[in-house]
Design a protein around this motif. Structure first.
Motif, PDB file in Angstrom:
ATOM      1  N   GLY A 161       0.848  -1.186   0.000  1.00 23.88           N
ATOM      2  CA  GLY A 161       0.000   0.000   0.000  1.00 23.88           C
ATOM      3  C   GLY A 161       0.881   1.232   0.000  1.00 23.88           C
ATOM      4  N   LEU A 162       0.407   2.311  -0.606  1.00 26.15           N
ATOM      5  CA  LEU A 162       1.207   3.522  -0.758  1.00 26.15           C
ATOM      6  C   LEU A 162       0.451   4.735  -0.217  1.00 26.15           C
ATOM      7  N   VAL A 163       1.134   5.532   0.588  1.00 23.72           N
ATOM      8  CA  VAL A 163       0.560   6.776   1.099  1.00 23.72           C
ATOM      9  C   VAL A 163       1.481   7.911   0.703  1.00 23.72           C
ATOM     10  N   ARG A 164       0.916   8.907   0.016  1.00 24.77           N
ATOM     11  CA  ARG A 164       1.685  10.063  -0.425  1.00 24.77           C
ATOM     12  C   ARG A 164       1.134  11.311   0.235  1.00 24.77           C
ATOM     13  N   ASP A 165       1.951  11.924   1.081  1.00 24.98           N
ATOM     14  CA  ASP A 165       1.586  13.175   1.740  1.00 24.98           C
ATOM     15  C   ASP A 165       0.225  13.074   2.425  1.00 24.98           C
ATOM     16  N   GLY A 166       0.022  11.980   3.139  1.00 28.86           N
ATOM     17  CA  GLY A 166      -1.200  11.796   3.907  1.00 28.86           C
ATOM     18  C   GLY A 166      -2.368  11.237   3.136  1.00 28.86           C
ATOM     19  N   GLU A 167      -2.219  11.074   1.827  1.00 28.61           N
ATOM     20  CA  GLU A 167      -3.313  10.569   0.994  1.00 28.61           C
ATOM     21  C   GLU A 167      -3.007   9.150   0.520  1.00 28.61           C
ATOM     22  N   LEU A 168      -4.000   8.285   0.624  1.00 31.12           N
ATOM     23  CA  LEU A 168      -3.856   6.912   0.156  1.00 31.12           C
ATOM     24  C   LEU A 168      -3.886   6.891  -1.366  1.00 31.12           C
TER      25      LEU A 168
END
Length: 366
Positions: A161-168
């Motif tokens: 799973g990937l989270v970028r700057d607080g967003e999934l």
């Protein structure tokens, strides 16, 4: 958001091939005892009846009305619409099944469904590893902070799973982070789960020892053999986890070049981390050699094993510098040392998934 202070209640589900485990979360804490029912993967009517019964039982035990249902369910799926597609291990799901809309009709509240790897990542980013390491960086006086996270599960399969700057990051087809389809570095025209999975470790041990695969012990026994705590071919067990590490390290390095953040690992095989984590780091820090003979790093940031106290200390220290802003007397501090770190989940995969499900619903509701 301070999820531990939020008073809203979200009903959750841990959906497996054999059981459905229902619960509810309020303020990042489970507030009812789990309700377990069979999943009935061959019969859609029984499955849906059990879903209604499970959530209805949970709802009856709550002191306040729930605001949403949020849970992980196997894919492929159109998660944003709550539609489950053809599932290999759940034959009742064929041709598109509108599970989310069905539950919304029954309970009159929003329903959010996601991939378990995505919710694991979100839970670790919101309430687990990411805030923990940023707190340690703050306490050490470092100006460095991390916003991006790649979370991997190693068990029955290899998930991400990937989270970028607080967003999934879910992707346009609800298929972001499908690392199990990466090419296996150690094989030819095979996907990476040939090595990075429970069956992969057993298969490697079988290949080395000549023992039929169906007679190979489970990984928890292979772990003890590798540690010299049980009888068996120790070198073969060490090599089985070593090949997992090399293949996984290569895949994780690929992901880090894209997400440029921290890495956390969960799943059943993560309990054996001391047999493979440092080798994953070694693979991430390996080198390429150009035709000219020039050596090139596998990654721009240096990778650290954050389960190792010495490496953790060096990671937290970084390289803090003060420089002058040209033409002024003002100075600015920054960390001049690009680096990433890999750690094992401390809150556990199942809890991270449930916290991710709760946070996802609360964020969607506003």
């Amino acid at each position: 958001m301070k999820y531990n202070e939020d008073k809203r209640i979200v009903m959750t589900l841990d959906a497996g091939g054999t059981t459905l485990v229902f619960s509810a979360i309020q303020g990042n804490e489970q507030v009812v005892e789990e309700i377990t029912l069979p999943s009935s993967p061959d019969n859609l009517e029984i499955m849906f009846n059990n879903l209604v019964e499970g959530f209805s039982t949970v709802k009856s035990k709550l002191k306040e009305k729930p605001v949403a249902i949020s849970f992980a369910f196997p894919g492929p799926a159109d998660y944003s619409r709550g539609i489950i597609l053809d599932l290999p291990n759940l034959p009742a799901f064929r041709g598109g099944v509108a599970m989310g809309p069905f539950l919304e009709e029954k309970f009159g509240i929003p329903v959010f469904i996601n991939n378990d790897g995505d919710l694991f990542a979100y839970g670790e980013a919101i309430s687990g590893f990411l805030p923990e390491i940023n707190k340690k960086l703050e306490e050490s006086g470092s100006p460095k902070r991390y916003k991006n996270l790649a979370a991997f599960t190693i068990g029955t399969g290899f998930g991400c799973g990937l989270v970028r700057d607080g967003e999934l990051l879910t992707g346009d087809n609800s298929a972001a982070g499908e690392v199990w389809l990466f090419r296996d570095k150690l094989g030819k025209n095979i996907n990476i789960e040939n090595h990075v999975s429970i069956r992969g470790v057993k298969r490697t041990y079988s290949r080395i020892t000549g023992i039929p695969e169906n007679e190979v012990p489970e990984p928890k026994v292979l772990y003890k053999i590798a540690k010299g705590e049980s009888k068996g071919e120790r070198e073969a067990a060490l090599n089985a986890f070593g090949e997992l590490a090399e293949a996984a390290g290569d895949a994780i390095a690929h992901v880090v070049t894209l997400i440029d953040g921290l890495v956390v690992i969960g799943g059943g095989l993560s309990r054996a981390w001391e047999l493979f984590l440092q080798e994953i780091i070694n693979e991430m820090n390996s080198k390429y050699t150009r035709p000219s003979g020039e050596v090139l790093g596998r990654l721009i940031p240096k990778a650290y094993n954050l389960e190792d106290e010495k490496q953790l200390t060096e990671f937290l220290s970084g390289s803090k510098r003060e420089i002058l802003v040209p033409g002024t007397s003002r100075s600015i501090s920054y960390d001049a040392y690009p680096r990433t770190g890999v750690a094992i989940s401390k809150i556990g995969t199942a809890r991270a998934v449930s916290l991710g499900a709760y946070a996802f619903a609360i964020n969607k509701l506003g």
